[in-house]
Structure formats: structure tokens, C-alpha cells
Design a protein around this motif. Sequence first.
Motif, PDB file in Angstrom:
ATOM      1  N   SER A 106      33.324  49.349 -90.157  1.00 11.70           N
ATOM      2  CA  SER A 106      33.985  50.650 -90.270  1.00 11.70           C
ATOM      3  C   SER A 106      35.455  50.505 -90.645  1.00 11.70           C
ATOM      4  CB  SER A 106      33.860  51.409 -88.959  1.00 11.70           C
ATOM      5  OG  SER A 106      34.324  50.577 -87.922  1.00 11.70           O
ATOM      6  N   ARG A 107      35.950  49.262 -90.652  1.00  8.81           N
ATOM      7  CA  ARG A 107      37.378  49.073 -90.940  1.00  8.81           C
ATOM      8  C   ARG A 107      37.620  48.525 -92.335  1.00  8.81           C
ATOM      9  NH1 ARG A 107      39.355  50.135 -85.744  1.00  8.81           N
ATOM     10  NH2 ARG A 107      41.078  51.017 -86.898  1.00  8.81           N
ATOM     11  N   GLU A 108      36.569  48.291 -93.082  1.00  9.01           N
ATOM     12  CA  GLU A 108      36.728  47.641 -94.376  1.00  9.01           C
ATOM     13  C   GLU A 108      37.726  48.373 -95.264  1.00  9.01           C
ATOM     14  OE1 GLU A 108      33.209  47.135 -96.779  1.00  9.01           O
ATOM     15  OE2 GLU A 108      34.291  45.791 -98.140  1.00  9.01           O
ATOM     16  N   GLY A 109      37.663  49.700 -95.237  1.00 11.43           N
ATOM     17  CA  GLY A 109      38.537  50.510 -96.081  1.00 11.43           C
ATOM     18  C   GLY A 109      40.011  50.273 -95.816  1.00 11.43           C
ATOM     19  N   GLU A 110      40.325  49.793 -94.627  1.00  6.05           N
ATOM     20  CA  GLU A 110      41.736  49.598 -94.296  1.00  6.05           C
ATOM     21  C   GLU A 110      42.256  48.231 -94.724  1.00  6.05           C
ATOM     22  OE1 GLU A 110      42.622  51.248 -90.262  1.00  6.05           O
ATOM     23  OE2 GLU A 110      40.487  51.756 -90.379  1.00  6.05           O
ATOM     24  N   LEU A 111      41.365  47.424 -95.281  1.00  4.84           N
ATOM     25  CA  LEU A 111      41.779  46.092 -95.729  1.00  4.84           C
ATOM     26  C   LEU A 111      41.738  46.027 -97.259  1.00  4.84           C
ATOM     27  CD1 LEU A 111      39.567  44.153 -93.192  1.00  4.84           C
ATOM     28  CD2 LEU A 111      42.073  44.088 -93.196  1.00  4.84           C
ATOM     29  N   ASN A 112      42.588  45.183 -97.822  1.00  2.00           N
ATOM     30  CA  ASN A 112      42.558  45.001 -99.278  1.00  2.00           C
ATOM     31  C   ASN A 112      41.427  44.077 -99.687  1.00  2.00           C
ATOM     32  OD1 ASN A 112      44.825  46.476-100.342  1.00  2.00           O
ATOM     33  ND2 ASN A 112      46.090  45.065 -99.144  1.00  2.00           N
ATOM     34  N   GLY A 113      41.160  43.116 -98.831  1.00  3.79           N
ATOM     35  CA  GLY A 113      40.141  42.121 -99.150  1.00  3.79           C
ATOM     36  C   GLY A 113      38.732  42.675 -99.064  1.00  3.79           C
TER      37      GLY A 113
END
Lengths: 154, 168
Positions: A106-113
Motif C-alpha cells: 500500500s506504500r509503493e506509490g510513496e516511493l520512487n523505486g
Amino acid sequence: MKWLPQDVETYSAAKEYVDTAVVPLYSITIGKGVKQSAAASEFITLLTNYLERQFTGRILLFPPFTYLGNEQDEKVLTDLKKWEESILDAGFKHVFYVTSDFEWRSREGELNGTLIWLPAIPLEQMNDTQKLTMIDSQVQQLLTIFTQKWQKSD
Amino acid sequence: MSKDRVSRRQFLSYTLTGVGGFMAAGMLMPMVRFAVDPVLKAEAAGDFVATKQKVADLTNEPVRVDFSYKQKDAWYESDVTESAWVYKDDAGKIMALSPVCKHLGCTVNWNSDKEHPEQFFCPCHYGRYTKDGTNIPGTPPLAPLDVYPYKEKDGYLYLGKAKPRKEA
Ligand code: FES
């Protein structure tokens, strides 16, 4: 390349070729859940090492980013973002996170990678040959995620 | 002096039994392992390691052959797995190539690049090699793929230590 003196030396001399960072992510749980925690760590370690073997010349495999299982999500995310920032500042073009911790999805969107999530497969009942076959088949599926990303940017 | 004191002779015989027993176990262990798992487990024949590949099954199409052996790394022993691309050339001679790209060490694949079929292809920086392992000029690698010396034993392929060849 691995996080070893000889390897990072090669990396330093060939930075233009080694443009991809791979960071294993797993939580450490002590007490109840310690077994699953260790199993997930074994799985991610074997998997990322095997991945490194396929792509030795283009990726630098970082030591794992670990955090306590009961730690607050926000703090963990902030810490990982700091890793990401330093990695990108150092000139890496691509960052991949490899984890079997569901929370990251659920946090992928907050990372650039790019986040690669796979459910941990328990390896303890397997012999070496079975382990290798299993890890190999998992990694074969991951390879295209990498090559596609590279092809888009090359 | 107490009667319980171990005499020199006793001491020697104890220790020697101990060492002998230890040596016997050392000899027995590989045999047990061999009996239990004759093909799957790498069995050392000099510096050559057994693979699961039957020599008779090899064709002129390269196949990936995996094999493992034990390696002492600082203070612990670990299993190392290596691969080779193996085929028979036009003369029927076996060719066993190391899959480690001579540029920066990625694993090369056979025939995986659609634009350049029948070549070894490195996905990292698009290095290419012809079927005999010769690096193709204009791609990053500067040397041909290493070659494994091989042996045939009981119909199975055994591989040694990959050796570099001269630059192309
Ligand atoms: S590592 Fe194979 S082309 Fe660079």
C-alpha cells in the motif's frame, strides 16, 4: 555486485554500467512470529542473491533494510525514503525493493523505486536442489521486470 | 601416583583410536552420501564435478547445466552452484561455456534476443557472443566466454574449473 569490498570497488570504477540498486526489505519480529520472520528473511536473502548472480554487472545489491515488526509504519517509510534519496543522489537510475512484507504494497506509490512483492515460500522442508529450482523459477519471473525497466530507459 | 592415572601407552592408544575413528568417519561419510544420492549430489572426481547431464542427450542446441560443489569460504563451508551452456559442435565435440559475461559478470542466455538469434546474449548491457563463445565486436565484452574442461564418466558429464581463452 554485492556489498563486499572487491565488488564495490568494481562498482566505483564502472558506475556508468551499474545503474540499478536492489534493496531487500524485511521486518524483524522477536517473540511471537519469530519463526515467520526468520523464514521471510531466508527467502528474501536467497532470492536477492540469486538475482544478483543473474545481473551482477548492472545491479548493486544493498544490505537489507530491516525494521522491527511492530514499528510504526510512518517512521519506517520515512527511513526508507532517506535510503532512497541517498541511493538516487549517488547516481543510481533505478531502485528496486524486494520484499515479502505485505504492508509495503500500500506504500509503493510513496516511493520512487519499484516494489517487488512476493509471498515468502517456506524453504525449511526443502533440500538444496529443491530450493534452487524454486528460487530459480521465482527469479526467472522477476528478470523481465528488470529488463523491461532497463529497455525503457536505455 | 594414583592408579587412575592414564599411562602413556593408554593415552596413545586412546588418542589413536580417536583419530582412527575420526578418519574412518571421514572416509565413510562421502561413501554414505554417494550411496544415498549418487547423481544429485556433486561427487568430486579430482577437480571435476558431476552434473546431472547425460552426455548422450546432448545435441547441437546449447542447454543449461547446473552443478554444485562445496566451497570453503573463510571459516564456513557453503554450497556453490554454477551453470554451463553445453552443446555438441558440428564435429560432435562437446563445448561447455561459462555463462558469466566477460564484461561485468551478468549471466548470459542462449538465443534470448529476437533480433540476434543463435547467439549468447547478455541482458545487462546487451553484450553478444557467437555460438562458440566469441565476443562480437561493438558490444561491451572484450573477451570470449570461458570454457569448462569436461570429462565423461558412466555416461554423465563432469565439469572442471572454467578457464579464460585468448582475446578475440
Ligand atoms: S555485463 Fe554483460 S554486457 Fe555488461
